[in-house]
Design a protein around this motif. Structure first.
Motif, short mmCIF file in Angstrom:
data_model
loop_
_atom_site.label_atom_id
_atom_site.label_comp_id
_atom_site.label_asym_id
_atom_site.label_seq_id
_atom_site.Cartn_x
_atom_site.Cartn_y
_atom_site.Cartn_z
N SER A 53 -9.90 61.19 8.18
CA SER A 53 -8.54 61.56 8.55
C SER A 53 -8.31 62.98 8.07
CB SER A 53 -7.53 60.61 7.90
OG SER A 53 -6.20 60.99 8.20
N MET A 54 -7.90 63.86 8.97
CA MET A 54 -7.67 65.25 8.58
C MET A 54 -6.59 65.35 7.50
SD MET A 54 -9.70 67.27 10.19
CE MET A 54 -11.01 66.85 11.35
N THR A 55 -5.54 64.55 7.61
CA THR A 55 -4.41 64.61 6.68
C THR A 55 -4.19 63.26 6.03
OG1 THR A 55 -2.62 63.89 8.15
CG2 THR A 55 -3.33 66.20 8.34
N ARG A 56 -3.30 63.27 5.05
CA ARG A 56 -2.89 62.03 4.39
C ARG A 56 -1.54 61.53 4.90
NH1 ARG A 56 -6.10 61.08 -0.29
NH2 ARG A 56 -7.58 62.78 -0.59
N GLY A 57 -1.06 62.11 5.99
CA GLY A 57 0.17 61.62 6.61
C GLY A 57 1.43 61.92 5.84
N ASP A 58 1.39 62.95 4.97
CA ASP A 58 2.53 63.21 4.10
C ASP A 58 3.71 63.85 4.81
OD1 ASP A 58 0.09 64.73 4.01
OD2 ASP A 58 1.07 66.23 2.80
N GLY A 117 2.32 60.69 1.16
CA GLY A 117 0.88 60.86 1.33
C GLY A 117 0.09 59.92 0.45
N LEU A 118 0.57 59.67 -0.77
CA LEU A 118 -0.10 58.71 -1.65
C LEU A 118 -0.02 57.31 -1.06
CD1 LEU A 118 1.11 59.93 -5.15
CD2 LEU A 118 -1.25 59.82 -4.37
N ILE A 119 1.14 56.93 -0.55
CA ILE A 119 1.29 55.61 0.05
C ILE A 119 0.34 55.45 1.24
CG2 ILE A 119 2.87 54.12 1.36
CD1 ILE A 119 5.14 55.21 -0.40
N ARG A 120 0.33 56.44 2.12
CA ARG A 120 -0.47 56.31 3.34
C ARG A 120 -1.97 56.39 3.04
NH1 ARG A 120 2.00 59.36 8.41
NH2 ARG A 120 0.69 57.78 9.43
N THR A 121 -2.34 57.11 1.99
CA THR A 121 -3.74 57.09 1.55
C THR A 121 -4.14 55.68 1.15
OG1 THR A 121 -3.75 59.40 0.80
CG2 THR A 121 -5.34 57.91 -0.23
N GLN A 122 -3.31 55.04 0.37
CA GLN A 122 -3.63 53.69 -0.08
C GLN A 122 -3.56 52.67 1.05
OE1 GLN A 122 -4.92 52.76 -3.02
NE2 GLN A 122 -4.99 54.95 -3.51
N GLU A 123 -2.68 52.91 2.03
CA GLU A 123 -2.66 52.02 3.19
C GLU A 123 -3.97 52.13 3.97
OE1 GLU A 123 2.14 51.71 4.13
OE2 GLU A 123 0.96 53.26 5.13
N SER A 157 -6.14 44.86 9.75
CA SER A 157 -6.38 46.18 9.19
C SER A 157 -5.25 47.14 9.56
CB SER A 157 -7.73 46.72 9.68
OG SER A 157 -7.92 48.06 9.32
N ARG A 158 -4.92 47.20 10.84
CA ARG A 158 -3.89 48.13 11.29
C ARG A 158 -2.52 47.79 10.70
NH1 ARG A 158 -3.52 52.26 14.29
NH2 ARG A 158 -1.71 52.82 15.53
N SER A 159 -2.28 46.53 10.46
CA SER A 159 -0.98 46.12 9.93
C SER A 159 -0.77 46.56 8.48
CB SER A 159 -0.81 44.60 10.04
OG SER A 159 -0.76 44.21 11.41
N MET A 160 -1.81 47.12 7.86
CA MET A 160 -1.62 47.67 6.52
C MET A 160 -0.86 48.99 6.55
SD MET A 160 -2.71 45.31 4.73
CE MET A 160 -2.27 46.14 3.20
N HIS A 161 -0.70 49.61 7.73
CA HIS A 161 0.06 50.85 7.85
C HIS A 161 1.56 50.53 7.90
CE1 HIS A 161 -3.54 53.22 8.29
NE2 HIS A 161 -3.95 52.51 9.31
N LYS A 162 2.03 49.91 6.85
CA LYS A 162 3.39 49.37 6.84
C LYS A 162 4.44 50.47 6.77
CE LYS A 162 1.73 45.09 4.75
NZ LYS A 162 1.66 44.38 6.03
N SER A 163 4.15 51.58 6.12
CA SER A 163 5.15 52.63 6.01
C SER A 163 5.46 53.25 7.36
CB SER A 163 4.67 53.72 5.05
OG SER A 163 3.53 54.39 5.55
N GLN A 164 4.58 53.06 8.34
CA GLN A 164 4.80 53.59 9.68
C GLN A 164 5.27 52.51 10.66
OE1 GLN A 164 4.34 57.13 10.06
NE2 GLN A 164 4.46 56.58 7.89
N GLY A 165 5.41 51.29 10.16
CA GLY A 165 5.86 50.21 11.04
C GLY A 165 4.84 49.84 12.09
N PHE A 166 3.56 49.75 11.69
CA PHE A 166 2.51 49.46 12.66
C PHE A 166 1.94 48.05 12.54
CE2 PHE A 166 1.99 54.11 13.47
CZ PHE A 166 2.18 54.03 14.84
#
Length: 844
Positions: free
Chosen positions: A75-80, A95-101, A247-256
């Motif tokens: 991933s180019m970025t950490r989504g921060d 970014g820390l949250i999305r890294t861990q997701e 796996s994808r449902s771990m991206h909870k901060s983005q509602g995925f």
């Protein structure tokens, strides 16, 4: 931390590590058998995209668990720069949250995770802008560094490299992958990377994985390679569509969160480049056409095919320890593999399998989650043998101490199946010079486009453990080294057993209660500074250093904290002198001659391990010429909403509203009612027809309703109206935070009452002007502002304003949710005008 492997002809010496957070790995028999099969496959795939949640989890799951090739996502970025549905964290904390997701997702689908240093600076409409802000050479170099270390056979991009109507980060990620495909093989490109055995690397194939969700009806995909990735795994008991959904449902901060998919799933690929020799290219197109994924690709490794196949066939799930001799034979054969990267990788896999088959549980735990430099920490190191395999703990190394000889046999299970733990307890002192723990990419301030990191850390998803214990074991006559992060283990009454890595924290944590103080009236404001002791008997003084033109009283404040974890709060009065300009107040605690000016920020969400980082104890001081209309505000919060706190800091009385207070009678006492970003998307009550009627009744009676942006798409549809008359929410946005802003009418009350706005009020905005502007609207709505990104037509939908009865309705897509917490003066003045609804002062 990457696993390191060393070997000799006489013994196998393998270093295996557990994750920074979470219990030591304990794979079940199905995953052990899958890993045994993977020993016979030598291919590698690197998937490349821009953000957390961009990865194709179905493809990753298929490649890792069906094709059995080693698979990783870069991933180019950490989504921060994204948004947050699970909390109020933004920027680095998000970014820390999305890294861990992402790491949580990888623990489910089995793939690995890498990053570049690129910052997610928000939505970008142009890859040219993206590469300019990132600094193309820096991020390209990071991409090349990952390729050279990982050495993939196949690189796959999520997005096309041609400029299309998509996020600029997306296209830029593909453009970088295309260029890195060749640059990684060029020894003249960033030769400083070629140390420690790292060599240039030419991947054999570069593919674009076309997204099917945006394919046009009837689109001809016959020229693409087609692959069914929906395979069912009897060992795992799920199809790849099911595994990928988890796996994808771990991206909870983005509602995925997504539903599980069962049955065939087609993925499509286009070959962008092929470096495989002509002699091995296949006439039948496939992802791995012409590539030898067996041990036959290496001279001297022919015996490994038979050994790995035999080990997989002979595996007995009821007696996994019986596979250890076969694994040791495979390890000896691996000594003959000439390619060091594959030799090291497979030796690590063998070592992990030996530990799993031997039923070994190895951990190092501490009673406390943190320790300060100069302080001692009690650690318990445990080894449990749960199989009839002789295991000896030969030596152990605790942090900051020399190795200690042990020479004890780990007790085998008794007749009743019980296994006793071999425990060693040690108290060691962390050196006074130890550096407190913070994520490596956040250790120093970043540039606008990239974070900073040592070359050796580029690509790593997180830090190496701050503290670790090394166990040297003999298993079935072979030597193994196992490294475990020291972790704090505790029992949560709701979540059960939890782990978090033990961190080195400052002797004193210094945390002001606000990162921004706004001064709308020139009066003094109180600033509370929270002090938390990282060690016992910490005493000193707090010294705030104001910028020129500001006064802080008192000049210093003493404190004394008798025990670790003790908390004290000292309070200062901060006021601007005449003509004070915006500036930064620095707060430090002087302890024993040392100046400590950082605080520990903790991020705790149940779906990821607890995260901490160190933040400078700085406070932005911002004078603002602000006149307020009515100050009684009812606020319906959106997800992660910091706007209410920002409004309180400038003198508004903000009451948070819940479902029970969304009635015309309850709302009548407020001068204005505000809904937070995406509040209608997440609240069924807000979307209810009765609530809309109550809100409109409130406006008709003279109230002001300000609706901040919502989305209207297939993931978050809006079926009910938001305002008194129809309008459509589109996807229009202005990403350039410096974009010129034109006034539809300089006399419009939104621009004049009670604050007379000018172009200067749109200076200093951060990340973007706004998003999800209104696209179409009833002519009874007035537009207030016009703005646009470079080379685009003007957009007028950032604010819709309408008189309705005696009151005012406002819809705004301007990014107040970013600007107000950041202390942007002009954003406060404009928002105050929206709240006033065209009245200098009013009430009910």
């Amino acid at each position: 931390m990457r696993n390191l492997i060393f070997s000799s002809l006489l013994v196998v010496l393998v270093m295996t590590t557990a994750a920074n957070a979470g219990p030591p790995p304990e794979p079940d028999a199905a995953r052990v058998q899958l890993a045994l099969r993977r020993l016979g496959v030598v291919g590698r795939v690197l998937y490349v995209a821009a953000h957390p949640d961009d990865e194709n989890t179905i493809l990753l799951a298929y490649l890792q668990n069906v094709a059995l090739v080693r698979t990783a996502y870069l991933s180019m970025t950490r989504g921060d720069g994204g948004q947050n549905l699970v909390g109020s964290e933004q920027g680095p904390e998000l970014g820390l949250i999305r890294t861990q997701e992402l790491l949580a997702a990888r623990r489910i689908d089995g793939a690995e995770q890498f990053f570049t240093r690129a910052r997610d600076f928000g939505f970008s409409k142009s890859p040219d802008e993206t590469l300019r802000l990132w600094g193309k050479d820096a991020v390209l170099a990071d991409t090349v560094a990952v390729i050279r270390r990982y050495r993939p056979d196949v690189i796959i991009t999520r997005f096309p490299a041609e400029k299309t109507d998509t996020h600029g980060h997306h296209t830029a990620s593909a453009m970088l992958a295309v260029e890195a495909f060749r640059a990684a093989a060029d020894p003249k490109f960033h030769p400083e990377q070629l140390v420690g055995g790292i060599e240039p690397w030419q991947a054999r194939r570069l593919l674009w994985n076309k997204s099917t969700w945006n394919s046009k009806p009837g689109e001809d995909l016959s020229s693409f390679i087609k692959l069914d990735v929906g395979t069912f795994s009897p060992l795992l008991g799920v199809s790849m569509g099911e595994l990928a959904a988890d796996s994808r449902s771990m991206h909870k901060s983005q509602g995925f969160g997504v539903a599980r998919t069962r049955g065939p799933i087609a993925e499509y690929f286009k070959v962008l480049a092929d470096a495989a020799p002509t002699s091995v290219k296949s006439k039948t197109p496939s992802v791995f056409a012409g590539l030898d994924l067996s041990w036959g690709r290496f001279k001297g490794a022919a015996s490994l095919r038979g050994l790995t196949e035999k080990a997989a066939r002979a595996f007995d799930p009821t007696a996994p320890y019986a596979s250890i001799p076969a694994l040791l034979a495979i390890d000896r054969a691996l000594d003959g593999v000439p390619e060091p990267s594959y030799r090291a990788q497979k030796k690590r896999e063998v070592a992990d399998l030996v530990l799993a088959c031997a039923g070994l549980f190895v951990e190092a735990t501490a009673a406390a989650p943190d320790v300060a430099p100069g302080q001692s920490l009690d650690v318990v190191a445990s080894v449990i043998d749960r199989a009839p395999t002789k295991v000896t703990l030969d030596e152990i190394v605790f942090p900051f101490e020399p190795a200690t000889a042990v020479g004890k046999v780990v007790a085998a299970p008794t007749a009743d199946g019980a296994a006793a733990a071999l425990e060693l307890k040690r108290s060691f002192v962390v050196p006074a010079t130890a550096v407190p723990t913070t994520p490596y990419w956040l250790a120093v301030p970043p540039d606008p486009g990239v974070y900073h990191a040592d070359l050796a850390l580029i690509g790593a998803p997180e830090n190496e453990p701050a503290l670790a214990v090394t166990f040297r074991l003999t298993i079935a006559g072979r030597a193994f080294t196992v490294v475990r992060a020291v972790q704090h283990k505790w029992t949560d009454p709701v979540m059960g057993e939890r782990y978090r890595p033990v961190e080195i924290t400052p002797v004193i944590s210094v945390r002001p209660d606000a990162g921004v103080l706004m001064f709308p009236d020139g009066a003094a404001h109180a600033l509370a500074v929270r002090l938390t002791a990282g060690a016992p008997n910490v005493a000193g003084v707090v010294r705030p250093t104001p910028p020129a033109g500001w006064v802080v009283e008192p000049a210093t404040a003493p404190f004394s904290l008798p025990r670790k974890g003790a908390i004290a709060t000292v309070t200062f009065a901060v006021r601007p002198a005449a003509g004070a300009k915006p500036g930064v107040l620095k707060v430090v605690a002087e302890v024993g001659g040392a100046m400590l000016g950082r605080g520990v920020v903790t991020i705790d969400h149940p779906h990821i391990p607890i995260q901490t980082w160190l933040v400078d104890a700085d406070v932005r001081l911002v004078p603002v010429a602000l006149v307020k209309g009515g100050t009684r505000i009812g606020y319906v919060p959106g997800p992660g909403d910091e706007v209410p706190a920002s409004l309180r800091r400038v003198g508004y009385e903000v009451t948070l509203l819940d479902d029970a207070t969304l009635s015309a009678a309850s709302l009548a006492r407020f001068d204005a009612v505000v809904t937070g970003v995406r509040a209608f998307n997440i609240s069924e009550r807000l979307r209810a027809a009765g609530t809309h009627s109550a809100l409109m009744t409130y406006v008709e009676a003279g109230g002001t309703l300000v609706v901040q942006y919502n989305t209207n798409n297939r993931l978050a549809p809006l079926s009910e109206p938001l305002g008194p008359w129809p309008f459509d929410i589109g996807h229009d946005r202005v990403t350039d935070e410096t974009a010129a802003v034109a006034f539809a009418s300089a006399a419009h009350p939104a621009l004049t009452t009670p604050n007379a706005l000018t172009a200067a009020d749109f200076a200093g905005w951060i990340q973007e002007r706004g998003l999800y502007f209104a696209g179409k609207w009833d002519p009874r709505y007035q537009t207030v502002l016009s703005m646009h990104d470079p080379d685009e037509p003007p957009l007028a939908g950032s604010i819709l304003w309408a008189r309705h009865g005696k009151g005012t309705f406002v819809y705004t897509g301007l990014a107040f949710f970013r600007q107000l917490p950041a202390g942007v003066p002009g954003a406060f003045r404009l928002f105050a005008n929206l709240l006033a609804g065209g009245h200098a002062a009013h009430g009910h």
